[in-house]
Scaffold this motif. Structure first.
Motif, mmCIF file in Angstrom:
data_model
loop_
_atom_site.group_PDB
_atom_site.id
_atom_site.type_symbol
_atom_site.label_atom_id
_atom_site.label_comp_id
_atom_site.label_asym_id
_atom_site.label_seq_id
_atom_site.Cartn_x
_atom_site.Cartn_y
_atom_site.Cartn_z
ATOM 1 N N UNK A 81 82.438 46.058 38.322
ATOM 2 C CA UNK A 81 82.468 46.106 39.785
ATOM 3 C C UNK A 81 81.080 46.551 40.257
ATOM 4 N N UNK A 82 80.493 45.830 41.202
ATOM 5 C CA UNK A 82 79.127 46.148 41.621
ATOM 6 C C UNK A 82 79.041 46.720 43.022
ATOM 7 N N UNK A 83 80.094 46.601 43.791
ATOM 8 C CA UNK A 83 79.992 47.097 45.166
ATOM 9 C C UNK A 83 81.381 47.410 45.708
ATOM 10 N N UNK A 101 79.790 40.654 40.578
ATOM 11 C CA UNK A 101 78.601 39.848 40.885
ATOM 12 C C UNK A 101 79.015 38.491 41.475
ATOM 13 N N UNK A 104 80.143 38.884 45.060
ATOM 14 C CA UNK A 104 79.043 39.004 46.024
ATOM 15 C C UNK A 104 78.454 37.625 46.310
#
Lengths: 415, 415
Positions: A81-83, A101, A104
């Motif tokens: 999970x990036x955000x 990613x 997004x």
């Protein structure tokens, strides 16, 4: 494989409706197959389907489900999970949504499609007055603009005088804002500089708005005010976009599959009925949702403009924003629509006050530019003939009702 | 060609100081050669140089220059501009800075280096409480985090209770915030949850801060509080970064070339002297600045830790924030330093009040946790022995001085 807008214009994505539906069915099936095996919440709940119409076999997911179960039940954490983003929580506790990613990129692409469909071109400058931060509006429009290599002024919301200075200096061709904040910026710009507001295209969303506000914006600027629709639980803005040449907003069905259900029973409604929009985000990795009840009331319209996607009509309101007047169900935006058709001299500022007073439980407060030109009797008749009820109306002078400096406006006030 | 951090760790960028200086000289020369021919403001002002020490032949650029000439004089518009940001304007009119695609990459890389140097690793979660929008803090840290594929919580500033809820839920290992706002978040977290603040690393900047605040933060959490330095005119945050194992902040000299000048005369000062930091952003395309007077007072320290870059010492204050007490020049952070050395029981909240009163023109207001343990006489003696002046001190109870909900704190109050 999902096609990217980078590969060409929207028109080239699918040959026809049949190809699109085939694509959706295949992707829905593999997506839910994986959820059925691995996802904490959906595991064992999603049986195989053979056609799109069988989607009704799957359970609906509600906001209550999202808030009852811990966030980790919703996140698909096999992929990093990036955000994180969060809903505004205007209807209670906010939901924390996550992005991988690919998510997004999906977000960038969905908003990029909206910008393209609204007529925005590479080299244009976007003044982005949606709030940045946890709210998906600011960051979402920013990602879409990056996708198309636009120039961005990341104004966020607030510091309005600073914003109009920047608009005056940088002359953006495009602006994104909530309708109430955009009205405030246009008023402030006109007062400060006494000249036309520079942008030509406005991407307006994040709260229900009607013809009244659209007409006001288009009359007081040279802009086409175009609806952008979305919600953070699904991705953020970018789910659907109103174009210049058609009514309603094109919904990217290859990314977010729509249905309309009866808000009371949850039953699927016949093609074209007004009801609650339900969305399945079947390309979302981190926070996939199956048949999510958005709470937004609209209807589906057929494809148009050589694009295979169906459209959603204007959002009439939220299922939980409905008010009842002597047994009649009304949305605030219904009242706004009548106001818009009544007179173009009305300010877009109005408030619906709801009191415990049994005699007149609902009062309409109108801010009027030139009170002498307004026939309250005439307006009351119009409302009565449309909805069958009489609303008490109170008129207040210009600049009386509160302006929105930040975030979303509250048009319904409970006293 | 500029090397990218993506190619490896910071240590691999330059073999030694000599190679770095050769690289800087070559790039400075080609950069200023181009400005000298094409840039509206610098055209004809930058003669060729043969060595780094000849940089003093070029004129200094001041904040006044930036605000006197129109923004278009500063923007190098041959390359498409993709983004605009703005200084906070806390010292007057804000400056609008522009970014090309390469500049956005430069920004990502500079902040990415800071994160790496602070000990942040891929897979870590960053709670980013710098304000998003036109202010470079929020978007800058976001870009740096993307560069390293970190998880980001784009909290922005404000809604503090929401922020501590998210910190409690998502357990970020890293937090970025202004020092005053970070203190507020820690206080709020401890009060709300009565347990240790989860992050282990704090990237703190955007206002001068001292040992007092650093000690308070590190005492009330498990974090290393590390300074991140930058300014929007140059790029935003990312110019210099304090690491865990050394004093001062490593300045990326291959991106932003530093000098120290006498704030009164503009003359270059001997190695190691305290003075005004001057920076040349010689890889910036859209808004390149030559010998820009930052207004920040610090000194250069020699390289350390196997990296060829010089460091800057803590920012003592701003040239325009200096106060004069009976002829003695003092920065607010000097007073803060004495407070920090005096007692770890002091709250990081204090205010310096400046009045027209000729008898006591400057008063120090201190918020004290347990007033019975504080000897005002002792503190006054310490200040007198350090600076040669006596400051009247007034003590106020805990939670008296205003907390910072958003933006930067104002520690000097003019009455």
């Amino acid at each position: 494989m999902r096609k990217s807008i980078k590969q060409g214009p929207l028109q080239s994505l699918f040959a026809d409706r049949q190809q699109l539906e085939q694509y959706i069915l295949e992707n829905l099936r593999s997506f839910t197959g994986s959820l059925n095996n691995h996802h904490t919440f959906y595991k064992g709940r999603l049986s195989p389907i053979e056609s799109l119409s069988e989607i009704v076999k799957w359970p609906l997911t509600t906001k209550e489900d999202l808030l009852t179960f811990p966030p980790s039940d919703w996140w698909h954490t096999d992929i990093p999970l990036l955000q994180f983003q969060s809903s505004s929580g205007s209807q209670g506790k906010p939901f924390v949504t996550a992005y991988t990613k690919n998510d997004l990129f999906l977000f960038s692409e969905a908003v990029g499609r909206c910008l393209e469909h609204a007529g925005v071109k590479k080299g244009d400058t976007l003044h982005n007055a949606y709030g940045y931060g946890l709210f998906t509006g600011g960051i979402g429009l920013h990602l879409g603009a990056r996708h198309l290599d636009l120039r961005v002024i990341p104004a966020s919301s607030g510091q309005s005088l600073r914003q109009v200075e920047l608009i005056h200096m940088l002359r953006p061709g495009v602006i994104a804002a909530t309708p109430s904040y955009l009205v405030h910026l246009i008023e402030l710009y006109n007062t400060t500089y006494g000249e036309d507001f520079p942008p030509k295209i406005a991407l307006v969303g994040a709260e229900p708005w009607s013809e009244l506000t659209k007409n006001w914006i288009e009359k007081h600027s040279k802009m086409a005010a175009l609806n952008i629709y979305g919600l953070s639980e699904i991705i953020g803005p970018g789910v659907a976009q109103n174009g210049v040449y058609h009514e309603g907003s094109m919904l990217w069905e290859d990314l977010f599959y729509p249905e309309i259900v009866d808000p009371n029973t949850g039953q699927t409604m016949p093609e074209g009925s007004w009801g609650e929009l339900v969305l399945t985000s079947f390309t979302r990795e981190a926070t996939p949702l199956v048949r999510y009840r958005t709470g937004d009331v609209t209807r589906l319209l057929p494809p148009v403009d050589d694009l295979p996607f169906r459209r959603i009509d204007r959002i009439r309101g939220r299922t939980d924003d409905m008010i009842k007047v002597k047994g009649v169900k009304l949305f605030v935006s219904d009242i706004e629509s009548v106001l818009g058709s009544f007179s173009s001299e009305l300010s877009p500022y109005f408030e619906v006050q709801i009191t415990q007073n049994a005699q007149d439980p609902v009062t309409l407060i109108l801010e009027v530019m030139s009170p002498e030109t307004l026939s309250i009797q005439h307006l009351q008749n119009l409302i009565k003939s449309r909805f069958g009820v009489t609303l008490p109306i109170r008129v207040v002078p210009p600049n009386t009702l509160p302006r929105v400096e930040q975030g979303k406006s509250k048009k319904v006030k409970y006293l």
